[in-house]
Scaffold this motif. Sequence first.
Motif, short mmCIF file in Angstrom:
data_model
loop_
_atom_site.label_atom_id
_atom_site.label_comp_id
_atom_site.label_asym_id
_atom_site.label_seq_id
_atom_site.Cartn_x
_atom_site.Cartn_y
_atom_site.Cartn_z
N THR A 111 -4.44 9.27 5.10
CA THR A 111 -4.41 8.05 4.28
C THR A 111 -5.68 7.95 3.45
N GLU A 112 -5.53 7.74 2.17
CA GLU A 112 -6.66 7.51 1.26
C GLU A 112 -7.05 6.04 1.40
N VAL A 113 -8.29 5.79 1.82
CA VAL A 113 -8.72 4.42 2.12
C VAL A 113 -9.58 3.79 1.03
N THR A 114 -9.64 4.40 -0.13
CA THR A 114 -10.50 3.88 -1.20
C THR A 114 -9.89 2.70 -1.95
N ALA A 115 -8.62 2.44 -1.77
CA ALA A 115 -7.97 1.34 -2.48
C ALA A 115 -6.83 0.77 -1.66
N LEU A 116 -7.17 0.08 -0.57
CA LEU A 116 -6.15 -0.54 0.29
C LEU A 116 -6.16 -2.05 0.08
N THR A 117 -4.97 -2.63 0.14
CA THR A 117 -4.82 -4.08 0.00
C THR A 117 -4.46 -4.67 1.36
N PRO A 118 -5.36 -5.43 1.96
CA PRO A 118 -5.04 -6.04 3.25
C PRO A 118 -4.25 -7.34 3.09
N THR A 119 -3.52 -7.69 4.13
CA THR A 119 -2.89 -9.00 4.24
C THR A 119 -3.66 -9.70 5.35
N ILE A 120 -4.24 -10.86 5.04
CA ILE A 120 -5.14 -11.54 5.97
C ILE A 120 -4.65 -12.97 6.20
N ASN A 121 -4.49 -13.34 7.47
CA ASN A 121 -4.18 -14.72 7.83
C ASN A 121 -5.47 -15.36 8.34
N ILE A 122 -5.76 -16.57 7.87
CA ILE A 122 -6.98 -17.27 8.26
C ILE A 122 -6.63 -18.69 8.72
N ASN A 127 0.85 -1.20 0.00
CA ASN A 127 0.00 0.00 0.00
C ASN A 127 0.88 1.24 0.00
N GLU A 128 1.04 1.85 -1.16
CA GLU A 128 1.94 3.01 -1.27
C GLU A 128 1.45 4.19 -0.44
N GLU A 129 0.20 4.18 -0.02
CA GLU A 129 -0.36 5.23 0.85
C GLU A 129 0.29 5.21 2.24
N LEU A 130 0.83 4.06 2.65
CA LEU A 130 1.33 3.89 4.01
C LEU A 130 2.85 3.92 4.08
N GLU A 131 3.35 4.62 5.09
CA GLU A 131 4.80 4.65 5.32
C GLU A 131 5.24 3.51 6.22
N GLN A 132 4.30 2.98 7.03
CA GLN A 132 4.61 1.84 7.90
C GLN A 132 3.42 0.89 7.94
N ASP A 133 3.68 -0.35 8.36
CA ASP A 133 2.62 -1.35 8.43
C ASP A 133 1.59 -0.98 9.49
N VAL A 134 0.34 -1.35 9.25
CA VAL A 134 -0.75 -1.13 10.20
C VAL A 134 -1.34 -2.49 10.54
N THR A 153 -15.40 -8.53 14.88
CA THR A 153 -15.10 -7.23 14.30
C THR A 153 -13.59 -7.02 14.25
N ILE A 154 -13.18 -6.25 13.28
CA ILE A 154 -11.77 -5.92 13.10
C ILE A 154 -11.67 -4.42 12.89
N THR A 155 -10.76 -3.78 13.64
CA THR A 155 -10.59 -2.33 13.53
C THR A 155 -9.13 -2.01 13.23
N ALA A 156 -8.92 -1.23 12.18
CA ALA A 156 -7.58 -0.77 11.82
C ALA A 156 -7.58 0.75 11.83
N LYS A 157 -6.55 1.33 12.42
CA LYS A 157 -6.42 2.79 12.45
C LYS A 157 -5.22 3.17 11.60
N VAL A 158 -5.50 3.89 10.50
CA VAL A 158 -4.44 4.30 9.59
C VAL A 158 -4.09 5.77 9.87
N PRO A 159 -2.88 6.19 9.50
CA PRO A 159 -2.45 7.57 9.78
C PRO A 159 -3.32 8.63 9.09
N PHE A 160 -3.32 9.82 9.66
CA PHE A 160 -4.03 10.97 9.11
C PHE A 160 -3.64 11.16 7.64
#
Length: 155
Positions: free
Chosen positions: A72-83, A46-53, A63-70
């Motif tokens: 951050t454009e959230v319209t196109a984020l790619t999550p990494t998910i472990n299941i 995610n080029e929007e992020l300078e560090q991992d969230v 429920t899952i809650t992620a807080k991204v830095p001020f």
Amino acid sequence: MKLLGMLLLFISISCTKDVIIVDDSESVPQSESKEITKFSFLSADNEELEQDVVAIINQDSMTITAKVPFGTEVTALTPTINISPKASITPTGVQDFTEDVAYTVIAEDDSKAVYTVTVEVAKSNEKEITGFKFLAADNDSLTEDIVATVDQDSL
């Protein structure tokens, strides 16, 4: 001759150590495990992020809650998910997190669990006054606008 053939067959079967006999009448139960064990946004994806969230997962409320830095454009984020092992998940890939996103985890036995993911954008921590003025239109005693100079270095 028959006796010799049977003896050779017996010896060849006896020398095989790794023979596994499977009883088809007993089936192995399929896994019913269907959890999201980790949810994150990696800066590498995610080029929007300078560090991992790394998000906080509440298994009780699913429920899952992620807080991204001020900013951050959230319209196109790619999550990494472990299941859970042997499970699958939908949706996959890039998502628009301006609204909550529902993720469905499907266990090997086809049972399902739905998690709701919320992405919060942190508020700005900026506390600067960048401009200050008195407008004549808002103040009857002024005949012209008064614009103040803000010197951030002297604060």
